[in-house]
Motif scaffolding. Structure first.
Motif: not given
Lengths: 196, 438
Positions: B213, B218, B220, B233, B256-257, B260-263, B280
């Motif tokens: 992340s 984090y 993933a 994660t 992770f984007s 950090g808000n999307k995967l 997320l």
């Protein structure tokens, strides 16, 4: 295109019906990456084959040595070591999910067995060799298992009887970085539910 | 290529108490001949009857050498070993042809507490370029040494250093009982130089594709613990795990984007592998690619606007780019028949990937402006390229002596090194983002 592919498949099956199909690694596969394009294209020819119903008439054009066209496989056939059902491995060419002729009789037997025994559950576990990237191989391995599933369904297996799993290159049968190990690892395994 | 010297530099170091058995070797297999000569004098230490708790100057030298941009003077070639700026005779250092000089002193200030004083000089002018004093807890000595390397690197190259960062990777140990081979997999995190390895997740089923992340908290990753590929994660501070994607079929390739808000990840829930983006917070997913082809291995562009990915839509795998909200994809790679597992550099300009040709799978970098693809590695099964957060080096997995090891190559291909962790088969490296504290 689809019908043509199937016709070829069926005629080959008929020709080889008297032989005992050997389950062995496909060793004459394309060496190197350059074969990728053609084999992938062959895979794409089978787009959307989800069931065998539309080819229902075709199944009677070949003869299986151990199970005549309309025969029923008893549930116990699975534990007969001399049956074609004892063969539980299908091997593939590099970067390919195409089922080659040498495995069609084995898979026809499994398809018909599943058709005769609708309560039996089968797991298809796809694998690749170690070459190429892990995630791409994960997808390719699932695709191999899916190709086997489609084949089994052409012979009457029900969609709910057959589940598909991809393990990528993660669980090799043979360790080593050579053609022999690679061809052994490019496979789909037929795993019957032990509760059957 | 010709103007490069091949040097083999073996630094054998004993890893820390986290894993007493792990012995780390860093082997610089290729370094540029225009590396800047620098002298890093052994730091002073003056506590009677007590050994220095860390060899700061060795850590800094090893860091700078690993970049391939510096060549450190051997201690034996130093005429004097000053520990502070007041006592330097610059003529001595000019005579051994070094451009820069680092001197320092390690002091004990309380139980478990130390101070590191460090100064950087330009040898020609005798001018001080840097001077810092760091209060440090015993546990943070190595970390602070890496930070010192970062500061020196940035002062002398103009580029932020990435020594005080971490790497994640998967380690596999195989044991054979009779005919059965048993493997145990562990997802590990270590300092960027391979020190302080610690196991984050352990499994008897395969683990793969760790991805950081952007806040470094984090990872993933993909686990087969339930006999199918699923995305999880793990929180590196608490060890808490979360299952994010376990749909029917395969679930993999999580990334992770940049915010950090999307995967982004791969799922074959629709029947064949496609790229999805998960919010997320809401866990809501958007399908990004469609169609029969294999589409996997997503990577975000540095600005988060696009997703690059591998697709088999024209036959073999090639890299494509699509808007992160979906739409029509554009083909990015045209060289050869196998390009997969793309990584995007922080400058968005360089793309690292696995390039297959003549049966060999190697790490290549595509310069998007010139459209030139350069093969950088020379193994036969090199995989899993990951950029350092400053975009200067690419970490990847390769094979050496019959097992998986990690290697790093500079984006210009001029320097290369291997990280050899002696226990297990090492694979699937991922370089962390920058450390938050500068």
């Amino acid at each position: 295109m689809l019908n043509k592919t199937l016709l070829i498949l069926l005629s080959v099956a008929a020709l080889s019906a008297c032989e005992t199909p050997g389950v062995k690694p496909n060793t004459d596969d394309v060496n190197g990456i350059d074969g990728t394009g053609t084999t992938e294209t062959n895979g794409i020819d089978t787009i959307g084959v989800e069931g065998g119903s539309e080819f229902g008439g075709g199944t009677s054009t070949f003869v299986l040595s151990e199970c005549e066209p309309d025969c029923e496989y008893p549930a116990s056939a699975l534990s007969n070591p001399d049956s074609m059902l004892a063969k539980r491995l299908v091997f593939f060419g590099l970067n390919s999910d195409e089922i080659t002729d040498e495995f069609s009789n084995t898979l026809i037997a499994h398809g018909k067995y599943l058709a005769s025994n609708p309560g039996v559950k089968l797991r298809l576990e796809g694998h690749t060799d170690e070459r190429g990237t892990r995630e791409y191989n994960l997808a390719l391995s699932e695709r191999r298992a899916q190709a086997v599933r489609r084949f089994l369904m052409l012979y009457g297996a029900r969609s709910e009887s057959v589940s598909v799993y991809g393990f990528g290159e993660e669980l090799p049968l043979a360790l080593g970085s050579n053609d022999t190990a690679w061809s052994e690892n490019r496979r789909a395994e037929l795993v019957y539910d032990s509760n059957n | 290529m010709k103007n490069l010297i091949n040097t083999v530099l073996l630094l054998t170091l004993i890893a820390s108490s986290f894993n007493a058995q792990a012995v780390l070797n860093v082997r610089v297999t290729k370094s540029a001949n225009d590396a800047q000569p620098i002298a890093i004098v052994p730091f002073g230490w003056s506590v009677e009857g007590e050994a220095a708790p860390a060899d700061i100057s060795s850590i800094v030298s090893a860091d700078l050498e690993r970049s391939g941009q510096f060549k450190a003077l051997a201690n034996a070639d130093m005429l004097t070993k000053p520990i502070s700026g007041q006592k330097i005779n610059f003529a001595n250092w000019r005579s051994v042809n070094v451009d820069h000089l680092v001197v320092g002193n390690l002091r004990k200030v309380a139980a478990e507490m130390y101070a590191i004083d460090v100064q950087l000089f330009d040898v020609l002018s005798g001018k001080q370029l840097l001077g810092h004093s760091y209060p440090v807890h015993k546990k943070a000595l190595r970390k602070t040494a890496h930070h010192i390397s970062d500061v020196i690197y940035e002062k002398l190259t103009g580029v932020r250093g990435a020594f005080n960062t971490r790497i994640a990777y998967v380690s596999v140990n195989r044991s054979k009982t009779g005919q059965k081979i048993k493997a145990s997999y562990s997802l590990q995190v270590a300092d960027a130089d391979g020190y302080n390895p610690r196991t984050v997740v352990k499994s008897s089923w395969p683990l793969l594709s760790p991805s950081w992340s952007p806040d470094g908290v984090y990872l993933a990753y993909v686990s087969f613990r339930n006999r199918q590929a699923e995305v999880y994660t793990v929180n590196l501070k608490t060890g808490a795990e979360q299952k994010l994607a376990a749909f029917k079929g395969i679930n993999g390739a999580p990334v992770f984007s940049p915010d950090g808000n999307k995967l982004a990840f791969t799922s074959s829930k629709s029947g064949n592998p496609d790229i999805y983006v998960m919010d997320l917070r809401s866990r809501k997913q958007t399908q990004i690619t469609r169609g029969y082809a294999i589409e996997t291995e997503p990577a975000w562009s540095a600005d988060g606007r696009d997703i690059l990915f591998t697709s088999s839509r024209t036959g073999g795998p090639q890299i494509y780019s699509v808007s992160a909200s979906g739409g029509k994809a554009k083909r990015v790679t045209f060289d050869g028949r196998y390009n997969a597992s793309v990584a995007v550099a922080p400058n968005n300009q360089h793309l690292a990937m696995v390039h297959g040709a003549a049966g060999k799978y190697r790490i290549a970098v595509l310069d998007r402006e010139s459209a030139l693809l350069r093969v950088l590695s020379d193994g036969s099964q090199d995989e899993s390229p990951s950029f350092a957060p400053n975009g200067r080096m690419i970490l990847y997995a390769t094979q050496a002596m019959g097992k998986g090891v990690l290697a790093a190559v500079s984006v210009d291909g001029r320097t290369k090194q291997q990280l050899l962790l002696t226990d297990g088969d090492i694979r699937e490296p991922a370089w962390s983002p920058f450390n938050k504290q500068r």
